[in-house]
Design a protein around this motif. Structure first.
Motif, PDB file in Angstrom:
ATOM      1  N   THR A  74       0.741  -1.229  -0.039  1.00 53.72           N
ATOM      2  CA  THR A  74      -0.039  -0.100   0.062  1.00 53.72           C
ATOM      3  C   THR A  74       0.887   1.260   0.145  1.00 53.72           C
ATOM      4  O   THR A  74       0.736   2.251  -0.704  1.00 53.72           O
ATOM      5  CB  THR A  74      -0.833  -0.084   1.294  1.00 53.72           C
ATOM      6  OG1 THR A  74      -1.700  -1.378   1.095  1.00 53.72           O
ATOM      7  CG2 THR A  74      -1.981   1.294   1.110  1.00 53.72           C
ATOM      8  N   VAL A  75       1.785   1.046   0.819  1.00 52.24           N
ATOM      9  CA  VAL A  75       2.983   2.307   0.799  1.00 52.24           C
ATOM     10  C   VAL A  75       3.612   2.638  -0.442  1.00 52.24           C
ATOM     11  O   VAL A  75       3.638   3.455  -0.878  1.00 52.24           O
ATOM     12  CB  VAL A  75       3.878   2.176   1.827  1.00 52.24           C
ATOM     13  CG1 VAL A  75       5.148   3.277   1.722  1.00 52.24           C
ATOM     14  CG2 VAL A  75       3.229   2.491   3.256  1.00 52.24           C
ATOM     15  N   LEU A  76       3.987   1.379  -1.276  1.00 51.88           N
ATOM     16  CA  LEU A  76       4.616   1.589  -2.292  1.00 51.88           C
ATOM     17  C   LEU A  76       3.498   2.059  -3.457  1.00 51.88           C
ATOM     18  O   LEU A  76       4.216   2.984  -4.386  1.00 51.88           O
ATOM     19  CB  LEU A  76       5.397   0.127  -2.879  1.00 51.88           C
ATOM     20  CG  LEU A  76       6.578  -0.223  -2.042  1.00 51.88           C
ATOM     21  CD1 LEU A  76       6.904  -1.562  -2.479  1.00 51.88           C
ATOM     22  CD2 LEU A  76       7.603   0.761  -2.269  1.00 51.88           C
ATOM     23  N   HIS A  77       2.443   1.516  -3.545  1.00 48.76           N
ATOM     24  CA  HIS A  77       1.427   1.978  -4.586  1.00 48.76           C
ATOM     25  C   HIS A  77       0.956   3.319  -4.207  1.00 48.76           C
ATOM     26  O   HIS A  77       0.955   4.040  -5.228  1.00 48.76           O
ATOM     27  CB  HIS A  77       0.237   1.351  -4.344  1.00 48.76           C
ATOM     28  CG  HIS A  77      -0.859   1.283  -5.215  1.00 48.76           C
ATOM     29  ND1 HIS A  77      -1.878   2.340  -5.003  1.00 48.76           N
ATOM     30  CD2 HIS A  77      -1.010   0.889  -6.461  1.00 48.76           C
ATOM     31  CE1 HIS A  77      -2.821   2.444  -6.085  1.00 48.76           C
ATOM     32  NE2 HIS A  77      -2.370   1.668  -6.919  1.00 48.76           N
ATOM     33  N   SER A  78       0.951   3.847  -3.326  1.00 48.34           N
ATOM     34  CA  SER A  78       0.659   5.512  -2.848  1.00 48.34           C
ATOM     35  C   SER A  78       1.994   6.107  -3.486  1.00 48.34           C
ATOM     36  O   SER A  78       1.726   7.317  -4.048  1.00 48.34           O
ATOM     37  CB  SER A  78       0.690   5.601  -1.154  1.00 48.34           C
ATOM     38  OG  SER A  78      -0.442   4.873  -0.809  1.00 48.34           O
ATOM     39  N   LEU A  79       3.133   5.671  -3.223  1.00 51.28           N
ATOM     40  CA  LEU A  79       4.409   6.504  -3.778  1.00 51.28           C
ATOM     41  C   LEU A  79       4.100   6.514  -5.154  1.00 51.28           C
ATOM     42  O   LEU A  79       4.395   7.303  -5.808  1.00 51.28           O
ATOM     43  CB  LEU A  79       5.683   5.992  -3.435  1.00 51.28           C
ATOM     44  CG  LEU A  79       6.130   6.140  -1.693  1.00 51.28           C
ATOM     45  CD1 LEU A  79       7.101   5.190  -1.463  1.00 51.28           C
ATOM     46  CD2 LEU A  79       6.221   7.471  -1.479  1.00 51.28           C
ATOM     47  N   GLY A  80       3.642   5.434  -5.848  1.00 49.48           N
ATOM     48  CA  GLY A  80       3.783   5.075  -7.424  1.00 49.48           C
ATOM     49  C   GLY A  80       2.518   6.194  -7.781  1.00 49.48           C
ATOM     50  O   GLY A  80       2.831   6.910  -8.948  1.00 49.48           O
ATOM     51  N   VAL A  81       1.452   6.440  -7.309  1.00 48.02           N
ATOM     52  CA  VAL A  81       0.480   7.293  -7.916  1.00 48.02           C
ATOM     53  C   VAL A  81       0.854   8.930  -7.569  1.00 48.02           C
ATOM     54  O   VAL A  81       0.258   9.770  -8.038  1.00 48.02           O
ATOM     55  CB  VAL A  81      -0.758   7.077  -7.485  1.00 48.02           C
ATOM     56  CG1 VAL A  81      -1.356   5.687  -7.961  1.00 48.02           C
ATOM     57  CG2 VAL A  81      -1.051   7.108  -5.904  1.00 48.02           C
ATOM     58  N   MET A  82       1.948   9.038  -6.546  1.00 48.68           N
ATOM     59  CA  MET A  82       2.370  10.438  -6.291  1.00 48.68           C
ATOM     60  C   MET A  82       3.564  11.002  -7.320  1.00 48.68           C
ATOM     61  O   MET A  82       3.772  11.917  -7.309  1.00 48.68           O
ATOM     62  CB  MET A  82       3.009  10.359  -5.012  1.00 48.68           C
ATOM     63  CG  MET A  82       1.872  10.217  -3.933  1.00 48.68           C
ATOM     64  SD  MET A  82       2.661  10.198  -2.446  1.00 48.68           S
ATOM     65  CE  MET A  82       3.737  11.477  -2.061  1.00 48.68           C
TER      66      MET A  82
ATOM     67  N   VAL B  34       0.008  13.085  -7.420  1.00 44.52           N
ATOM     68  CA  VAL B  34      -0.595  13.452  -6.476  1.00 44.52           C
ATOM     69  C   VAL B  34       0.409  14.119  -5.418  1.00 44.52           C
ATOM     70  O   VAL B  34       1.319  13.823  -4.998  1.00 44.52           O
ATOM     71  CB  VAL B  34      -1.342  12.260  -5.486  1.00 44.52           C
ATOM     72  CG1 VAL B  34      -1.786  12.896  -4.142  1.00 44.52           C
ATOM     73  CG2 VAL B  34      -2.444  11.820  -6.449  1.00 44.52           C
ATOM     74  N   SER B  35      -0.089  15.555  -4.988  1.00 47.41           N
ATOM     75  CA  SER B  35       0.799  16.120  -4.392  1.00 47.41           C
ATOM     76  C   SER B  35       0.229  17.039  -3.106  1.00 47.41           C
ATOM     77  O   SER B  35      -1.069  17.107  -3.053  1.00 47.41           O
ATOM     78  CB  SER B  35       1.721  17.237  -5.340  1.00 47.41           C
ATOM     79  OG  SER B  35       0.756  18.435  -5.339  1.00 47.41           O
ATOM     80  N   GLU B  36       1.053  17.678  -2.310  1.00 46.43           N
ATOM     81  CA  GLU B  36       0.458  18.418  -1.129  1.00 46.43           C
ATOM     82  C   GLU B  36      -0.261  19.761  -1.733  1.00 46.43           C
ATOM     83  O   GLU B  36      -1.423  20.189  -1.227  1.00 46.43           O
ATOM     84  CB  GLU B  36       1.568  19.130  -0.436  1.00 46.43           C
ATOM     85  CG  GLU B  36       1.185  20.065   0.680  1.00 46.43           C
ATOM     86  CD  GLU B  36       0.745  21.373   0.665  1.00 46.43           C
ATOM     87  OE1 GLU B  36       0.097  22.054   0.981  1.00 46.43           O
ATOM     88  OE2 GLU B  36       1.330  21.898  -0.649  1.00 46.43           O
ATOM     89  N   ARG B  37      -0.240  20.194  -3.091  1.00 43.71           N
ATOM     90  CA  ARG B  37      -0.962  21.247  -3.571  1.00 43.71           C
ATOM     91  C   ARG B  37      -2.124  20.875  -4.074  1.00 43.71           C
ATOM     92  O   ARG B  37      -3.160  21.703  -4.264  1.00 43.71           O
ATOM     93  CB  ARG B  37      -0.095  21.992  -4.557  1.00 43.71           C
ATOM     94  CG  ARG B  37       1.298  22.590  -4.260  1.00 43.71           C
ATOM     95  CD  ARG B  37       2.148  23.236  -5.224  1.00 43.71           C
ATOM     96  NE  ARG B  37       2.509  21.793  -6.175  1.00 43.71           N
ATOM     97  CZ  ARG B  37       3.687  20.960  -5.700  1.00 43.71           C
ATOM     98  NH1 ARG B  37       4.280  21.472  -4.534  1.00 43.71           N
ATOM     99  NH2 ARG B  37       3.979  20.215  -6.562  1.00 43.71           N
ATOM    100  N   ASP B  38      -2.364  19.609  -4.121  1.00 40.62           N
ATOM    101  CA  ASP B  38      -3.941  19.148  -4.765  1.00 40.62           C
ATOM    102  C   ASP B  38      -5.018  19.067  -3.824  1.00 40.62           C
ATOM    103  O   ASP B  38      -4.768  18.892  -2.591  1.00 40.62           O
ATOM    104  CB  ASP B  38      -3.766  17.416  -5.285  1.00 40.62           C
ATOM    105  CG  ASP B  38      -3.030  17.579  -6.741  1.00 40.62           C
ATOM    106  OD1 ASP B  38      -3.318  18.290  -7.465  1.00 40.62           O
ATOM    107  OD2 ASP B  38      -1.918  16.629  -6.707  1.00 40.62           O
ATOM    108  N   THR B  39      -6.122  18.996  -4.300  1.00 40.63           N
ATOM    109  CA  THR B  39      -7.590  18.710  -3.778  1.00 40.63           C
ATOM    110  C   THR B  39      -7.821  17.587  -4.492  1.00 40.63           C
ATOM    111  O   THR B  39      -8.378  18.022  -5.666  1.00 40.63           O
ATOM    112  CB  THR B  39      -8.622  19.886  -3.702  1.00 40.63           C
ATOM    113  OG1 THR B  39      -7.918  21.054  -3.009  1.00 40.63           O
ATOM    114  CG2 THR B  39      -9.790  19.480  -3.074  1.00 40.63           C
TER     115      THR B  39
END
Length: 535
Positions: A199-207, A214-219
């Motif tokens: 799950t962590v690796l997948h999250s990094l993948g879509v970032m 996906v970034s801090e600037r997004d909604t």
């Protein structure tokens, strides 16, 4: 002397702690039946820690499966983290499964507790009447519905209010974090387990910048349901990145979604093709200047729909591909810089493909039932197979499924028939079970559907195979017309005559009011075959 790196486990506890510490002021917005609720990440984190304490107070076992039967909301996001970060396993129940399937998956997973939105409580309780493992049903107030009388019912807010906050700690990154069952279009649904590491690796993948970025600037607006395939991993990635979040709750109408995108200045919204087809008219004319990505997946995106979005809102659809077994994002259709100067029509066709594999995901196409690879030439097709750190290697509690679902060398058999171009762009041709074999030659139902939906009078189209005495099978087209449009079968066949091979053109065309859907919003060709498949 060689240096060594610290052995630090990849767990969701890190993502939670990071959001709590660094992004406490960022907002989470949820539509309810009567309005909208707002909270900050700081408030969400405090509630999530208390929810961890509530699970202890309920006596939920340290490694138990915890079910959810709920819409996309901040409360559901609390469960997304409190359950796995306390060492338990989040089990998101698909609210659109057939009743007997819901009962089956609750019993198969042996859920100890189920959290349910109030608007869905009356639906859930009869389905788990025969689920002996479920000791508690916790009701979350989403502003609608009556709660039936049941000795197992606990109120969510009262439970959290009476519980103490806890610290989260998970040592083993390979420990199960969540599980989701397939939609069960053939046979019983099968459980796919996601580890903390995957799950962590997948999250990094879509970032990554060349995937969804996906970034801090997004909604982020996950319209794709949190009860299926982890909402494509967007809730986890958003929290890890510190993105603001907007959730539609139970208000899944096109107008509610369009208003949410505009009012919350959404930058990334993700849903299935049927959602985006329904929402297009409502989005037209709104202030969408913040929107940078309309992400679509779940099934192949018709090229006509993608082009309509570019023409009417200035934002082409960004297609992604995946499935429950791939966590789920496996590829994203970003356009390489080396291809950016292609003619407009070629770019439109490229954007309608499933894109290139995510980093760390490997893909191949093989002759069905073998490991013999098919060339990446954009024309030869085979079954798409994938492998990678967030790709399933087995099913929960299943025996004897490896031969049908996994190749001898461990690659996942997706059931999708595809071509891959020399540039690495995947294009789905069909599902293996949906190909039409006519006179010994294959007809792609997906490509034929795309050609039909290019007609301005056609809103939707689904193609199935029907028996034919001479050719074995022939395509049958089920067509839904756009409002205030008329079209005859002969007119449609004439339109297709310049777009597909003559022998692809269906002799039989059925005009219907709506294409039936599966539990996750895809076209239900099984239903159409039952209705029209007899000839």
């Amino acid at each position: 002397m060689l240096g060594q790196m610290s052995d630090h486990p990849l767990t969701l506890v890190h993502a939670f702690n990071r959001a709590e510490r660094l992004f406490a002021e960022k907002t989470i917005t949820t539509l309810t039946a009567t309005g909208r609720e707002r909270q900050t990440y700081g408030e969400w984190a405090r509630r999530t820690r208390r929810l961890g304490g509530a699970l202890d107070a309920l006596g939920v076992a340290p490694d138990a499966r915890v079910g959810t039967f709920a819409w996309n909301s901040a409360r559901h996001l609390e469960l997304y983290f409190a359950v796995p970060c306390s060492g338990r396993v989040l089990h998101t129940l698909n609210i659109r499964l057939f009743p007997e399937q819901v009962t089956y998956v609750v019993n198969h997973a042996e859920d100890e507790v189920v959290f349910v939105d109030r608007s869905l409580a009356a639906t859930l309780l009869p389905l788990i009447a025969d689920a002996p493992s479920v000791r508690h049903v916790v009701v979350m107030d989403d502003g609608a519905g009556e709660v039936p009388a049941d000795d197992r019912i606990v109120d969510y807010e009262a439970l959290i209010g009476a519980s103490s906050a806890v610290d989260f700690h998970v040592d083993d990154e390979n420990q199960a974090a969540a599980m989701c069952y397939t939609s069960g279009t053939t046979g019983h649904p099968k459980g796919v387990v996601y580890s903390h590491r995957s799950t962590v690796l997948h999250s990094l993948g879509v970032m990554l910048a060349d995937t969804l970025g996906v970034s801090e600037r997004d909604t982020i607006l996950p319209i794709v349901p949190m009860f299926h395939a982890n909402a494509w991993g967007l809730p986890y990635a958003a929290v890890m990145a510190g993105s603001a979040l907007a959730f539609p709750g139970p208000r899944m109408t096109p107008v509610a979604i369009a208003e949410l995108i505009e009012s919350e200045r959404v930058t990334v919204a993700a849903g299935v093709p049927t959602i985006w087809a329904a929402a297009l008219d409502e989005l037209d004319g709104r202030d969408l200047s913040a929107l940078r990505a309309v992400v679509c997946g779940g099934s192949a995106v018709p090229q006509a729909l993608s082009e309509a979005y570019e023409r009417r809102i200035g934002q082409p659809i960004l297609q992604a591909w995946g499935m429950t077994e791939t966590s789920p994002v496996g590829s994203v259709c970003t356009i390489k810089s080396t291809l950016a100067d292609l003619p407009a029509d070629e770019l439109a066709r490229l954007r309608a493909s499933q894109g290139i594999p995510m980093p760390l995901v490997e893909v191949r196409i093989v002759e069905p039932g073998t490991t013999h690879e098919v060339a990446w030439n954009g024309s030869d097709h085979g079954e798409l197979e994938v492998v990678g750190p967030w790709i399933a290697a087995s099913y929960y509690g299943a025996e004897g499924d490896r031969g049908s679902s996994f190749a001898e060398d461990g690659w996942l058999r997706t059931g999708d028939v595809a071509t891959i171009s020399p540039d690495g762009y995947i294009r789905l041709v069909d599902r293996t079970k949906d190909l039409v074999k006519s006179g010994g030659e294959w007809i792609s139902s997906v490509e034929l559907e795309n050609a039909i939906m290019a007609h301005p009078a056609v809103l939707e189209a689904a193609v199935i195979a029907v028996p034919d005495e001479r050719w074995g099978e022939r395509p049958l087209a089920c067509v839904v017309l756009a409002d205030d449009h008329a079209l005859t079968a002969d007119d449609l066949r004439a339109f297709l005559s310049t777009r597909v091979a003559r022998w692809w053109i269906p002799e039989r065309i059925e005009f219907i009011d709506q294409v039936p859907r599966t539990s996750v919003g895809k076209f239900s060709k099984k239903t159409l075959r039952e209705r029209f498949g007899a000839g």
